[in-house]
Enzyme design. Structure first.
Site, mmCIF file in Angstrom:
data_model
loop_
_atom_site.group_PDB
_atom_site.id
_atom_site.type_symbol
_atom_site.label_atom_id
_atom_site.label_comp_id
_atom_site.label_asym_id
_atom_site.label_seq_id
_atom_site.Cartn_x
_atom_site.Cartn_y
_atom_site.Cartn_z
ATOM 1 C CD GLU A 40 72.175 18.739 -14.897
ATOM 2 O OE1 GLU A 40 72.776 19.706 -15.409
ATOM 3 O OE2 GLU A 40 71.136 18.860 -14.218
ATOM 4 N NE ARG A 44 64.680 16.445 -12.426
ATOM 5 C CZ ARG A 44 64.542 17.470 -13.244
ATOM 6 N NH1 ARG A 44 63.578 17.479 -14.135
ATOM 7 N NH2 ARG A 44 65.371 18.467 -13.185
ATOM 8 C CE LYS A 125 69.370 23.922 -12.535
ATOM 9 N NZ LYS A 125 69.044 22.537 -12.889
HETATM 10 C C1 3PG Z 1 65.764 20.889 -14.990
HETATM 11 O O1 3PG Z 1 66.393 20.743 -13.962
HETATM 12 O O2 3PG Z 1 64.732 20.283 -15.275
HETATM 13 C C2 3PG Z 1 66.321 21.831 -15.937
HETATM 14 O O3 3PG Z 1 66.239 23.099 -15.430
HETATM 15 C C3 3PG Z 1 65.789 21.691 -17.308
HETATM 16 O O4 3PG Z 1 64.896 22.666 -17.633
HETATM 17 P P1 3PG Z 1 64.259 22.666 -19.083
HETATM 18 O O5 3PG Z 1 63.474 21.375 -19.205
HETATM 19 O O6 3PG Z 1 63.384 23.889 -19.097
HETATM 20 O O7 3PG Z 1 65.378 22.723 -20.071
#
Ligand code: 3PG
Length: 205
Positions: A40, A44, A125
């Site tokens: 994934e 961003r 999710k």
């Molecule tokens: C995100 O979208 O950033 C995820 O939820 C990842 O979270 P994490 O960095 O706590 O694994």
């Protein structure tokens, strides 16, 4: 590929923030080498869509999708570059389980879960998992929402992932811990493969 086929391929989905296009393919290959084949890429960074395109086209054995998908247009853009699935931190107004590619929306409450089920989604999710009740919330959702399956994400790591994966309504977990930013910046792909291998083993415990 439909969403349950995608999530059934990996008990841990790496959540990736990629700043440099040049890192995308080696990072993906390092994760696949460690046994994590569903990737994934979060939308961003300015290069995220290009990374999805490169990884989808160049990494054999990977199922490449995008995270941080916030609008219908972003879902379509991911499909247009060859991405195979989308993940969102929340419900996207107007989006349903129908669409160019599968979408796994985020939920944090029973009401959001009901809205998502009404839109035809079956896989969610739980986000941010560690903040909105974690394992206890998922246990509480199991009885009233027997048709719902979850990929908890947010605060999952090598220490707590197995607690989530042991739950019958959890199909996989997501997390960034398998691809630390420092290792990506340093191009330390063998370290990332090691982390992936340990994460992949969690699903077999
Ligand atoms: C995100 O979208 O950033 C995820 O939820 C990842 O979270 P994490 O960095 O706590 O694994």
């Amino acid at each position: 590929m439909i969403i349950d086929q995608i999530v059934s391929r990996a008990s841990v989905i790496p959540v990736l923030v990629i700043d440099e296009v040049a890192d995308a393919v080696p990072l993906g290959r390092a994760l696949v080498a460690g046994g994590l084949s569903v990737l994934e890429i979060t939308l961003r960074t300015p290069v995220a869509l290009e990374c999805v395109q490169r990884m989808a086209g160049e990494i054999e054995g990977a199922v490449v999708g995008a995270g941080t998908v916030l609008t219908p247009a972003m879902r379509q853009a991911v499909a247009d570059v060859g991405g195979q699935f989308c993940v969102s931190p929340g419900l996207i107004e107007g989006e349903t389980c129908e669409g160019a590619i599968p979408l796994m929306p985020g939920i944090a409450t029973a009401t959001e879960l009901m809205a998502g089920l009404a839109a035809g989604f079956t896989h969610f999710k739980l986000f941010p998992a560690n903040v909105v009740g974690g394992v206890d919330a998922l246990k509480a959702f199991a009885s009233p929402f027997q048709q719902a399956k979850f990929c908890p994400t947010g605060g999952i790591n090598a220490e707590n992932a197995a607690n989530y994966l042991a739950l019958p309504n959890v199909v996989c977990v997501g997390g960034s811990w398998v691809a630390p930013q420092a290792a990506v910046r340093a191009g330390d792909w063998s370290h990332i493969t090691q982390l992936a291998r340990k994460a992949a083993a969690l699903g077999r415990l």
